[in-house]
Scaffold this motif. Sequence first.
Motif, PDB file in Angstrom:
ATOM      1  N   ALA A 174      50.358  19.766  18.773  1.00 20.10           N
ATOM      2  CA  ALA A 174      49.340  20.814  18.830  1.00 20.10           C
ATOM      3  C   ALA A 174      49.890  22.100  18.204  1.00 20.10           C
ATOM      4  O   ALA A 174      51.097  22.360  18.243  1.00 20.10           O
ATOM      5  N   LYS A 175      48.997  22.873  17.614  1.00 21.56           N
ATOM      6  CA  LYS A 175      49.418  24.126  16.967  1.00 21.56           C
ATOM      7  C   LYS A 175      49.295  25.321  17.904  1.00 21.56           C
ATOM      8  O   LYS A 175      50.008  26.299  17.768  1.00 21.56           O
ATOM      9  N   GLU A 176      48.356  25.238  18.863  1.00 20.45           N
ATOM     10  CA  GLU A 176      48.106  26.349  19.793  1.00 20.45           C
ATOM     11  C   GLU A 176      48.037  25.842  21.221  1.00 20.45           C
ATOM     12  O   GLU A 176      47.801  24.656  21.462  1.00 20.45           O
ATOM     13  N   ALA A 177      48.239  26.757  22.170  1.00 23.13           N
ATOM     14  CA  ALA A 177      48.135  26.428  23.586  1.00 23.13           C
ATOM     15  C   ALA A 177      47.337  27.523  24.285  1.00 23.13           C
ATOM     16  O   ALA A 177      47.480  28.707  23.965  1.00 23.13           O
ATOM     17  N   HIS A 178      46.482  27.098  25.227  1.00 26.15           N
ATOM     18  CA  HIS A 178      45.690  28.052  26.011  1.00 26.15           C
ATOM     19  C   HIS A 178      46.478  28.373  27.276  1.00 26.15           C
ATOM     20  O   HIS A 178      46.356  27.688  28.303  1.00 26.15           O
ATOM     21  N   VAL A 179      47.305  29.408  27.198  1.00 24.17           N
ATOM     22  CA  VAL A 179      48.247  29.739  28.273  1.00 24.17           C
ATOM     23  C   VAL A 179      47.560  30.609  29.327  1.00 24.17           C
ATOM     24  O   VAL A 179      46.800  31.533  28.993  1.00 24.17           O
ATOM     25  N   LEU A 180      47.827  30.301  30.594  1.00 21.41           N
ATOM     26  CA  LEU A 180      47.271  31.084  31.701  1.00 21.41           C
ATOM     27  C   LEU A 180      48.163  32.279  31.986  1.00 21.41           C
ATOM     28  O   LEU A 180      49.376  32.140  32.174  1.00 21.41           O
ATOM     29  N   ARG A 181      47.572  33.462  32.017  1.00 17.19           N
ATOM     30  CA  ARG A 181      48.284  34.691  32.338  1.00 17.19           C
ATOM     31  C   ARG A 181      47.529  35.410  33.453  1.00 17.19           C
ATOM     32  O   ARG A 181      46.285  35.375  33.500  1.00 17.19           O
ATOM     33  N   THR A 182      48.260  36.091  34.319  1.00 17.26           N
ATOM     34  CA  THR A 182      47.632  36.866  35.393  1.00 17.26           C
ATOM     35  C   THR A 182      47.498  38.310  34.947  1.00 17.26           C
ATOM     36  O   THR A 182      48.499  38.990  34.678  1.00 17.26           O
ATOM     37  N   VAL A 183      46.258  38.772  34.842  1.00 19.43           N
ATOM     38  CA  VAL A 183      45.960  40.140  34.420  1.00 19.43           C
ATOM     39  C   VAL A 183      45.080  40.789  35.476  1.00 19.43           C
ATOM     40  O   VAL A 183      43.983  40.284  35.774  1.00 19.43           O
ATOM     41  N   ASP A 184      45.553  41.876  36.064  1.00 25.75           N
ATOM     42  CA  ASP A 184      44.821  42.584  37.123  1.00 25.75           C
ATOM     43  C   ASP A 184      44.442  41.638  38.258  1.00 25.75           C
ATOM     44  O   ASP A 184      43.328  41.682  38.807  1.00 25.75           O
ATOM     45  N   GLY A 185      45.377  40.780  38.601  1.00 26.79           N
ATOM     46  CA  GLY A 185      45.163  39.871  39.718  1.00 26.79           C
ATOM     47  C   GLY A 185      44.311  38.657  39.401  1.00 26.79           C
ATOM     48  O   GLY A 185      44.078  37.828  40.292  1.00 26.79           O
ATOM     49  N   PRO A 220      50.542  30.541  19.834  1.00 28.09           N
ATOM     50  CA  PRO A 220      51.123  29.417  19.076  1.00 28.09           C
ATOM     51  C   PRO A 220      52.083  28.638  19.951  1.00 28.09           C
ATOM     52  O   PRO A 220      52.722  29.202  20.852  1.00 28.09           O
ATOM     53  N   VAL A 221      52.158  27.345  19.693  1.00 27.29           N
ATOM     54  CA  VAL A 221      52.977  26.476  20.546  1.00 27.29           C
ATOM     55  C   VAL A 221      54.431  26.926  20.595  1.00 27.29           C
ATOM     56  O   VAL A 221      55.092  26.841  21.632  1.00 27.29           O
ATOM     57  N   HIS A 222      54.954  27.428  19.458  1.00 25.38           N
ATOM     58  CA  HIS A 222      56.375  27.803  19.450  1.00 25.38           C
ATOM     59  C   HIS A 222      56.665  28.998  20.352  1.00 25.38           C
ATOM     60  O   HIS A 222      57.831  29.305  20.630  1.00 25.38           O
ATOM     61  N   ALA A 223      55.598  29.698  20.839  1.00 26.33           N
ATOM     62  CA  ALA A 223      55.810  30.837  21.731  1.00 26.33           C
ATOM     63  C   ALA A 223      55.913  30.426  23.195  1.00 26.33           C
ATOM     64  O   ALA A 223      56.211  31.256  24.058  1.00 26.33           O
ATOM     65  N   LEU A 224      55.664  29.146  23.502  1.00 27.50           N
ATOM     66  CA  LEU A 224      55.755  28.670  24.882  1.00 27.50           C
ATOM     67  C   LEU A 224      57.193  28.694  25.382  1.00 27.50           C
ATOM     68  O   LEU A 224      58.137  28.453  24.614  1.00 27.50           O
ATOM     69  N   LYS A 227      44.865  18.021  22.295  1.00 27.54           N
ATOM     70  CA  LYS A 227      46.246  17.552  22.406  1.00 27.54           C
ATOM     71  C   LYS A 227      47.002  18.388  23.441  1.00 27.54           C
ATOM     72  O   LYS A 227      46.784  19.599  23.548  1.00 27.54           O
ATOM     73  N   ILE A 228      47.881  17.741  24.165  1.00 27.81           N
ATOM     74  CA  ILE A 228      48.751  18.455  25.096  1.00 27.81           C
ATOM     75  C   ILE A 228      49.822  19.167  24.282  1.00 27.81           C
ATOM     76  O   ILE A 228      50.471  18.559  23.424  1.00 27.81           O
ATOM     77  N   ALA A 229      49.985  20.468  24.540  1.00 27.63           N
ATOM     78  CA  ALA A 229      50.779  21.313  23.642  1.00 27.63           C
ATOM     79  C   ALA A 229      52.264  20.985  23.666  1.00 27.63           C
ATOM     80  O   ALA A 229      52.936  21.037  22.633  1.00 27.63           O
ATOM     81  N   THR A 230      52.804  20.658  24.842  1.00 29.27           N
ATOM     82  CA  THR A 230      54.237  20.374  24.935  1.00 29.27           C
ATOM     83  C   THR A 230      54.490  19.532  26.167  1.00 29.27           C
ATOM     84  O   THR A 230      53.579  19.311  26.983  1.00 29.27           O
ATOM     85  N   GLY A 289      51.442  16.544  39.577  1.00 26.61           N
ATOM     86  CA  GLY A 289      52.783  16.022  39.796  1.00 26.61           C
ATOM     87  C   GLY A 289      53.223  15.011  38.757  1.00 26.61           C
ATOM     88  O   GLY A 289      54.423  14.710  38.656  1.00 26.61           O
ATOM     89  N   ASP A 290      52.282  14.488  37.950  1.00 29.01           N
ATOM     90  CA  ASP A 290      52.637  13.505  36.917  1.00 29.01           C
ATOM     91  C   ASP A 290      53.126  14.201  35.652  1.00 29.01           C
ATOM     92  O   ASP A 290      52.608  15.253  35.262  1.00 29.01           O
ATOM     93  N   ALA A 291      54.116  13.587  34.997  1.00 27.19           N
ATOM     94  CA  ALA A 291      54.646  14.135  33.740  1.00 27.19           C
ATOM     95  C   ALA A 291      53.742  13.734  32.581  1.00 27.19           C
ATOM     96  O   ALA A 291      53.189  12.632  32.551  1.00 27.19           O
ATOM     97  N   VAL A 292      53.567  14.648  31.627  1.00 26.91           N
ATOM     98  CA  VAL A 292      52.805  14.371  30.410  1.00 26.91           C
ATOM     99  C   VAL A 292      53.649  14.771  29.200  1.00 26.91           C
ATOM    100  O   VAL A 292      54.575  15.584  29.315  1.00 26.91           O
ATOM    101  N   THR A 293      53.315  14.203  28.053  1.00 21.35           N
ATOM    102  CA  THR A 293      54.115  14.403  26.844  1.00 21.35           C
ATOM    103  C   THR A 293      53.312  15.150  25.791  1.00 21.35           C
ATOM    104  O   THR A 293      52.126  14.873  25.590  1.00 21.35           O
ATOM    105  N   GLY A 294      53.956  16.079  25.123  1.00 22.59           N
ATOM    106  CA  GLY A 294      53.313  16.822  24.052  1.00 22.59           C
ATOM    107  C   GLY A 294      52.818  15.911  22.950  1.00 22.59           C
ATOM    108  O   GLY A 294      53.431  14.877  22.669  1.00 22.59           O
ATOM    109  N   ALA A 295      51.683  16.256  22.320  1.00 26.12           N
ATOM    110  CA  ALA A 295      51.042  15.545  21.210  1.00 26.12           C
ATOM    111  C   ALA A 295      50.180  14.377  21.669  1.00 26.12           C
ATOM    112  O   ALA A 295      49.456  13.809  20.857  1.00 26.12           O
TER     113      ALA A 295
END
Length: 758
Positions: free
Chosen positions: A249-260, A268-272, A285-288, A316-322
């Motif tokens: 995957a080229k991008e990931a939808h990352v969860l961030r906490t903003v104002d609670g 981009p995936v390389h920023a994870l 696709k799963i990013a990583t 709890g299950d492991a997943v693999t990127g791509a």
Amino acid sequence: MAAQQAPLRNPGSAGAGIAGEQRVVELAIQGMTCASCVGRVERKLGKLDGVEASVNLPLESAVVRVPPTVSDQDLIDTVVATGYGARVVRPEHDGEGGHDHDHTPSLLGVRLTLAAVLSVPVLLISMVPALQFANWGWVVFALSLPVVTWSAWPFHRAAAVNARHFASTMDTLVSIGVTAAFLFSAWQLLADPTLTQHAGMAGMDMTEHSLYFEVAAVVVTFLLLGRFLEASAKQRAGNALKSLLSLGAKEAHVLRTVDGERTEVTLPVHALIPGDEFVVRPGEKIATDGVVSEGHSAVDTALLTGESIPVEVAPGDAVTGATINTSGRLVVRATRVGSDTVLSHMGRLVSQAQSGKARIARLADRISAVFVPVVLVIAVLTFVLWLVLTGDLDAAFTASVTVLVIACPCALGLATPTALLTGTGRGAQLGILIRGPQVLEDTRTVDTIVLDKTGTVTTGTMAVDDVVVLADLPAAALLRLAGAVEAQSEHPIAQAIARHAAREGRLPEATAFASAPGGGVRGTVDGVTVTAGRASWLERNGIRPTAGHLAAFAAAEGTGTTAVWIAVDDAVAGFIALSDTVKDGSAAAILRLRDLGLRPVLLTGDNRAVALQVAAAVGIDATDVHAGVTPEGKVDVVRDLQAAGATVAMAGDGVNDAAALAQADLGIAMGSGTDVAIEAADLTVMGNSLEQVAQAIELSRRTLGTIKGNLFWAFFYNAVGIPVAAFGLLNPMLAGAAMAASSVLVVLNSLRLRRFGR
């Protein structure tokens, strides 16, 4: 991979302290042309204290283990002193590659084009008297000059490098032969400027004067053709890794906490970084690599594992990127990123397998290592003896040059490219793509063929095998009800049931639909409640199969199928069995492979019951079945077979097969497969039929036989012609004619391949 700053401790030097620490450096090497170059670079680097080097000719690179006492510049200086160019490959320069500029396909293509355009008129004017005009020799001289200098520069440069190290290859013979033919002709023309003042051959004394500009130009053109084909194959050799890494995957939808509040940020995936949580929606696709923290779904892992059945995942299950999320929404916590992921690890497997593959040295190079010095010695002795015995400088020079001209490897240069062009051209008509001459030689000794199951022996698509009724209900009615409720689900197995049911007629609408990712579906169809899915889903809805039901279900799964429970009005009504389907013609192809002397071995990531069922259907022995293997395990199986003395071919179509394809002595990709598998393979069959694999091996063996026949006649011509020339029984013109005749023989022999398969 670049110079790694993190030290790599040698396990065998515990307690050695700093002296036991190593780093790994990758060097791009320029100027290598044959296996002897590889050995020379490895030996020179290995003389540095504590340095271990592995040089890869196709990738034009070296992986070097270096102690702290040796710097990157020390490595570069050593390679340069050996006669080649070198630089350290760093991440920011990964795209530059390590190719020698003179040997890249693009520049060689320009050199080849120029040589071909200029050589055609040179050949026609020189050999066809009707086309010769007044002073045509000077025109031919001007046209051939760029060919024997700029176009032939890669040969001259390589010959000079080898000469500095008292070595010789085909490049040495080409450079000397071309230079001798051109300089002798130029000397003849300059000595007598009026040599070609008349049209046609009028005025030329064939016993004393002759021009061989066409010999020099044509030799360069044909040998550049062979070098161009070789360089193109080299360039493709490194593409498997690039194609593999591009599948992530080229991008990931990352969860961030903003104002609670938790919000999604697209990065981009390389920023994870490990610990980041990201959202994966159905179809993405799963990013990583990571662990599921929220949600249930089925993940299609066929890209990496080759398994046709999606894997159910929960918190709890492991997943693999791509890999691909097929149904529910997932939140995944990243555990491995960048070069630590499974995908990156598979990329390293492909690269290492390519680096470790034993490349058989070119036959012409091996013979020329002896042939070239012998020819040079004979030419010098011819000159000296003629001068001493006759005192005629012109006769001595003519005889010695005739030796060099007749030894010039025109037919030798044609032997491989003409057979390869004809064989590969015929292969392309049959849907078979052959990577290069090395592939042909590998097919000669192959005695074992490893076949990936999914997509190679089977179609890779789930299909309904059977509808088992366990209640008072017709099978068609049970399938209709199941198909209607499964049609509302996006799960691949549900879609396979719905497709099969739809063939029997239009499916009714399901209402009150509900589903549980990883469990099953439930809905109302024609006034009855239909429940389909796993046993756990049935139990959640208060439905409990009897012991008899469970025994029948277990028996079905024991045959290698995947079974789905079907309940009607909260009572078990039966189950539907699905499996991957065997391709038409696979059994006949296995028989044909056995007739070629190959032992078939089945390799799959699926369970053993499935693998044994497929093996029995196509005629593979149960003892030759390897099931439940990972991509790394596939490489290990190939290595184990090789260690046992087998020469292994591998046929596959998936990313999970790429490393094993590269490790095998002969890699065969199915054209319906992924780009990564095709790039890692030596042979590609463009259709889906396994029978093409057998045909590809037959064609490769036939083409190799033709090449060897060509090489025999080319060297036989030299063996006969050189002594005749040394005794002065040939003038250079007749030597050129003999060379042309040997070339024609080689071409005609190669053209016989056009009849293959007819």
